[in-house]
Write a protein that holds these residues in place. Sequence first.
Motif, mmCIF file in Angstrom:
data_model
loop_
_atom_site.group_PDB
_atom_site.id
_atom_site.type_symbol
_atom_site.label_atom_id
_atom_site.label_comp_id
_atom_site.label_asym_id
_atom_site.label_seq_id
_atom_site.Cartn_x
_atom_site.Cartn_y
_atom_site.Cartn_z
ATOM 1 N N ALA A 2 -12.526 21.097 -17.600
ATOM 2 C CA ALA A 2 -12.541 19.670 -17.258
ATOM 3 C C ALA A 2 -12.037 19.515 -15.828
ATOM 4 C CB ALA A 2 -11.646 18.891 -18.212
ATOM 5 N N VAL A 3 -12.749 18.738 -15.033
ATOM 6 C CA VAL A 3 -12.402 18.556 -13.622
ATOM 7 C C VAL A 3 -12.204 17.069 -13.338
ATOM 8 C CG1 VAL A 3 -13.128 18.941 -11.235
ATOM 9 C CG2 VAL A 3 -13.786 20.574 -13.001
ATOM 10 N N PHE A 4 -11.092 16.756 -12.684
ATOM 11 C CA PHE A 4 -10.799 15.366 -12.325
ATOM 12 C C PHE A 4 -10.586 15.308 -10.819
ATOM 13 C CE2 PHE A 4 -9.329 16.318 -16.544
ATOM 14 C CZ PHE A 4 -9.830 15.259 -17.297
ATOM 15 N N ASN A 5 -11.334 14.463 -10.168
ATOM 16 C CA ASN A 5 -11.222 14.329 -8.717
ATOM 17 C C ASN A 5 -10.276 13.186 -8.382
ATOM 18 O OD1 ASN A 5 -13.087 16.439 -8.125
ATOM 19 N ND2 ASN A 5 -14.704 15.068 -8.805
ATOM 20 N N LEU A 6 -9.259 13.516 -7.600
ATOM 21 C CA LEU A 6 -8.188 12.559 -7.313
ATOM 22 C C LEU A 6 -8.018 12.404 -5.809
ATOM 23 C CD1 LEU A 6 -5.563 14.327 -9.612
ATOM 24 C CD2 LEU A 6 -6.969 12.374 -10.284
ATOM 25 N N VAL A 7 -7.708 11.218 -5.366
ATOM 26 C CA VAL A 7 -7.337 10.992 -3.964
ATOM 27 C C VAL A 7 -5.881 10.530 -3.962
ATOM 28 C CG1 VAL A 7 -7.784 9.712 -1.837
ATOM 29 C CG2 VAL A 7 -9.697 10.386 -3.317
ATOM 30 N N ASN A 10 -3.848 10.347 0.914
ATOM 31 C CA ASN A 10 -4.972 10.526 1.848
ATOM 32 C C ASN A 10 -5.601 11.914 1.790
ATOM 33 O OD1 ASN A 10 -4.904 7.897 2.909
ATOM 34 N ND2 ASN A 10 -3.164 8.475 4.208
ATOM 35 N N LYS A 11 -5.429 12.598 0.674
ATOM 36 C CA LYS A 11 -6.071 13.904 0.494
ATOM 37 C C LYS A 11 -6.825 13.892 -0.832
ATOM 38 C CE LYS A 11 -2.787 16.625 3.135
ATOM 39 N NZ LYS A 11 -1.670 17.569 3.078
ATOM 40 N N GLU A 12 -7.850 14.751 -0.880
ATOM 41 C CA GLU A 12 -8.625 14.861 -2.112
ATOM 42 C C GLU A 12 -8.222 16.124 -2.855
ATOM 43 O OE1 GLU A 12 -12.877 14.457 -1.712
ATOM 44 O OE2 GLU A 12 -12.586 13.115 -0.002
ATOM 45 N N TYR A 13 -8.035 15.969 -4.156
ATOM 46 C CA TYR A 13 -7.661 17.092 -5.006
ATOM 47 C C TYR A 13 -8.595 17.145 -6.209
ATOM 48 C CZ TYR A 13 -3.136 16.752 -2.602
ATOM 49 O OH TYR A 13 -2.148 16.698 -1.653
ATOM 50 N N LEU A 53 -5.828 15.578 -19.913
ATOM 51 C CA LEU A 53 -5.267 14.533 -19.047
ATOM 52 C C LEU A 53 -5.576 13.183 -19.686
ATOM 53 C CD1 LEU A 53 -3.970 13.801 -16.264
ATOM 54 C CD2 LEU A 53 -6.291 13.781 -15.325
ATOM 55 N N ILE A 54 -4.548 12.440 -20.038
ATOM 56 C CA ILE A 54 -4.778 11.188 -20.763
ATOM 57 C C ILE A 54 -4.740 9.964 -19.850
ATOM 58 C CG2 ILE A 54 -4.055 11.983 -23.042
ATOM 59 C CD1 ILE A 54 -1.273 10.776 -22.484
ATOM 60 N N ASP A 55 -4.214 10.127 -18.643
ATOM 61 C CA ASP A 55 -4.180 8.978 -17.729
ATOM 62 C C ASP A 55 -4.409 9.483 -16.302
ATOM 63 O OD1 ASP A 55 -3.753 6.729 -16.230
ATOM 64 O OD2 ASP A 55 -1.626 6.538 -16.736
ATOM 65 N N GLU A 56 -5.685 9.529 -15.943
ATOM 66 C CA GLU A 56 -6.059 10.065 -14.636
ATOM 67 C C GLU A 56 -5.381 9.290 -13.498
ATOM 68 O OE1 GLU A 56 -10.259 10.726 -14.423
ATOM 69 O OE2 GLU A 56 -10.232 10.818 -12.244
ATOM 70 N N SER A 57 -5.289 7.987 -13.647
ATOM 71 C CA SER A 57 -4.730 7.176 -12.559
ATOM 72 C C SER A 57 -3.235 7.442 -12.366
ATOM 73 C CB SER A 57 -4.963 5.692 -12.815
ATOM 74 O OG SER A 57 -4.257 5.291 -13.963
ATOM 75 N N GLY A 58 -2.576 7.951 -13.386
ATOM 76 C CA GLY A 58 -1.135 8.185 -13.279
ATOM 77 C C GLY A 58 -0.762 9.529 -12.701
ATOM 78 N N CYS A 59 -1.734 10.410 -12.548
ATOM 79 C CA CYS A 59 -1.443 11.747 -12.011
ATOM 80 C C CYS A 59 -1.193 11.639 -10.514
ATOM 81 C CB CYS A 59 -2.604 12.682 -12.294
ATOM 82 S SG CYS A 59 -2.420 14.303 -11.501
ATOM 83 N N THR A 60 -0.084 12.213 -10.072
ATOM 84 C CA THR A 60 0.285 12.125 -8.654
ATOM 85 C C THR A 60 -0.116 13.371 -7.865
ATOM 86 O OG1 THR A 60 2.451 13.053 -9.115
ATOM 87 C CG2 THR A 60 2.265 10.640 -9.191
ATOM 88 N N ALA A 61 -0.780 14.315 -8.517
ATOM 89 C CA ALA A 61 -1.166 15.589 -7.882
ATOM 90 C C ALA A 61 0.055 16.351 -7.384
ATOM 91 C CB ALA A 61 -2.184 15.363 -6.755
ATOM 92 N N SER A 73 -3.854 27.933 -16.833
ATOM 93 C CA SER A 73 -4.887 27.142 -17.503
ATOM 94 C C SER A 73 -5.070 25.763 -16.908
ATOM 95 C CB SER A 73 -4.525 26.964 -18.985
ATOM 96 O OG SER A 73 -4.225 28.194 -19.559
ATOM 97 N N ILE A 74 -4.174 25.385 -16.010
ATOM 98 C CA ILE A 74 -4.273 24.062 -15.371
ATOM 99 C C ILE A 74 -3.886 24.241 -13.903
ATOM 100 C CG2 ILE A 74 -1.894 23.410 -16.054
ATOM 101 C CD1 ILE A 74 -2.997 20.517 -16.429
ATOM 102 N N GLY A 75 -4.565 23.563 -13.037
ATOM 103 C CA GLY A 75 -4.223 23.712 -11.621
ATOM 104 C C GLY A 75 -4.890 22.686 -10.761
ATOM 105 N N LEU A 76 -4.382 22.594 -9.546
ATOM 106 C CA LEU A 76 -4.947 21.663 -8.575
ATOM 107 C C LEU A 76 -5.405 22.406 -7.355
ATOM 108 C CD1 LEU A 76 -2.326 19.614 -9.740
ATOM 109 C CD2 LEU A 76 -3.855 18.188 -8.417
#
Length: 81
Positions: A2-7, A10-13, A53-61, A73-76
Motif C-alpha cells: 500500500a502506497v500513500f503519497n503525502l506532502v 513542502n516535501k513529497e513523501y 494507515l487509518i488516517d492519512e491526513s494525520g500522518c506527519t511523515a 515492513s513500513i517506510g517512507l
Amino acid sequence: MAVFNLVRRNKEYSLIIYEDLCKGCGICVWFCPSKVLSLSEEMNKRGYHFVKLIDESGCTACKICELVCPDFSIGLSEVSK
Ligand code: SF4
Ligand code: SF4
C-alpha cells in the motif's frame, strides 16, 4: 503493498506498507506519535493481522514507524522532483 503519497513541510513523501512482510507485532502502532496506524482485521498471506494507515491526513511523515519496525515492513521515502 500500500502506497500513500503525502506532502509535508513542502516535501513529497511516499509511505509504503509491505503488508505481506508485516508480522502484526504492533510496535509501529504503539510508537506512532499521531496514532494513525492500526492492525487490520484481515490477515496477510502469512496469517498475520498486518498494519494499515487509518488516517492519512494525520500522518506527519516523521519516520518513527520506519525506525522501529524490526521487519522493514513500513517506510517512507522522499520523492525527488
Ligand atoms: S510517519 Fe510518523 S506519523 Fe506517519 S505513520 Fe509513521 S510514525 Fe505515524
Ligand atoms: S509494520 Fe513492522 S512494526 Fe508495524 S506491525 Fe508490522 S512488523 Fe510490526
